[in-house]
Design an enzyme around this catalytic site. Structure first.
Site, PDB file in Angstrom:
ATOM      1  N   GLU A  84      -5.404  -3.121 -13.309  1.00 45.12           N
ATOM      2  CA  GLU A  84      -5.430  -3.838 -11.961  1.00 45.12           C
ATOM      3  C   GLU A  84      -6.096  -3.053 -10.813  1.00 45.12           C
ATOM      4  OE1 GLU A  84      -2.310  -7.171 -12.046  1.00 45.12           O
ATOM      5  OE2 GLU A  84      -1.135  -5.374 -12.156  1.00 45.12           O
ATOM      6  N   HIS A 173       5.032 -11.842 -11.180  1.00 40.81           N
ATOM      7  CA  HIS A 173       4.550 -10.526 -11.405  1.00 40.81           C
ATOM      8  C   HIS A 173       5.173  -9.474 -10.416  1.00 40.81           C
ATOM      9  CE1 HIS A 173       0.320  -8.329 -11.724  1.00 40.81           C
ATOM     10  NE2 HIS A 173       1.209  -7.270 -11.555  1.00 40.81           N
TER      11      HIS A 173
END
Length: 242
Positions: A84, A173
């Site tokens: 990420e 998330h």
């Protein structure tokens, strides 16, 4: 083309601060084996520093890697990098004012990203939340996914959702917070979690009186003058940087 050879090395103190940030966030329960913190390169705004793919609490100086805003590593070698990293590159691209970013899955914040209950400042230490936390719904961009921001398109969409705010909640998330310094970003990540925990407790007791916009702005301005105080404490708690 800029590469690891031609790009000036970042200031050693900045690298130490990033290492400390990772350890502080772990010590404060904001990250565990997952999550990451970054800082914009002090000599090149088009690059940022982020650890290799590893648990934040174990980060050392030698683990710090330099990336460009596309998420390409300049000096990772054979080391794995975070999936990420695009969160960081695209926010730095969209927000020239941002100098540091923390992405975490801090547990008390998660419920506010999956319900209609907004995360709001419940006490003066979280005045930065007075502007409200932005919301990011990955389904609107990419349908059903693994929930990770794993490419530039998703990173840019997250940055767009963040807008000019300090905090964005990511449904199912976690969250991402930004700051004008490592100290500020770490402070905000920690107190977003503290605020969320207190807010969850308060709503069980009855109607909650939150800080209004003016109170929140004034509190945030004052708190920003005191960041060295908390940073010194947190730094001593995590010990010597290696």
């Amino acid at each position: 083309m800029v590469d690891a050879v031609t790009l000036p090395a970042p200031d050693s103190e900045l690298v130490d601060k990033l290492v400390a940030a990772n350890r502080i966030l772990y010590h404060q329960g904001v990250v565990d084996g997952f999550g990451h913190a970054s800082v914009r390169h002090d000599k090149s705004p088009a690059h940022f520093l982020l650890a290799r793919n590893m648990a934040p609490g174990l980060v050392r100086r030698d683990d710090i890697v330099t990336f460009d805003l596309d998420g390409a590593a300049l000096d990772a070698g054979e080391r794995r990098v975070y999936l990420e990293r695009f969160i960081h590159g695209e926010i730095y691209r969209a927000r020239p004012d941002v100098q540091a970013i923390v992405h975490s899955h801090s547990p008390s914040v998660i419920p506010f990203g999956v319900t209609a209950q907004p995360l709001r400042p419940i006490f003066h230490m979280s005045g930065f939340l007075g502007e409200g936390a932005a919301m990011f719904e990955i389904r609107e961009i990419a349908g059903d996914t693994n929930m990770l921001i794993s490419d530039n398109r998703l990173g840019a969409a997250l940055a767009a959702s963040l807008g000019a705010r300090s905090t964005v909640l990511m449904r199912g998330h976690g969250s991402t917070v930004v700051g004008t310094s490592i100290e500020q970003a770490v402070y905000r990540a920690i107190y977003a979690e503290v605020n969320a925990k207190l807010q969850l407790q308060a709503v069980t007791l009855g109607e909650v009186t939150y800080l209004n916009a003016n109170e929140a702005a004034k509190a945030a301005s004052t708190n920003d003058t005191q960041l060295a105080r908390t940073w010194e404490l947190w730094l001593r708690q995590v010990g010597t940087i290696e």
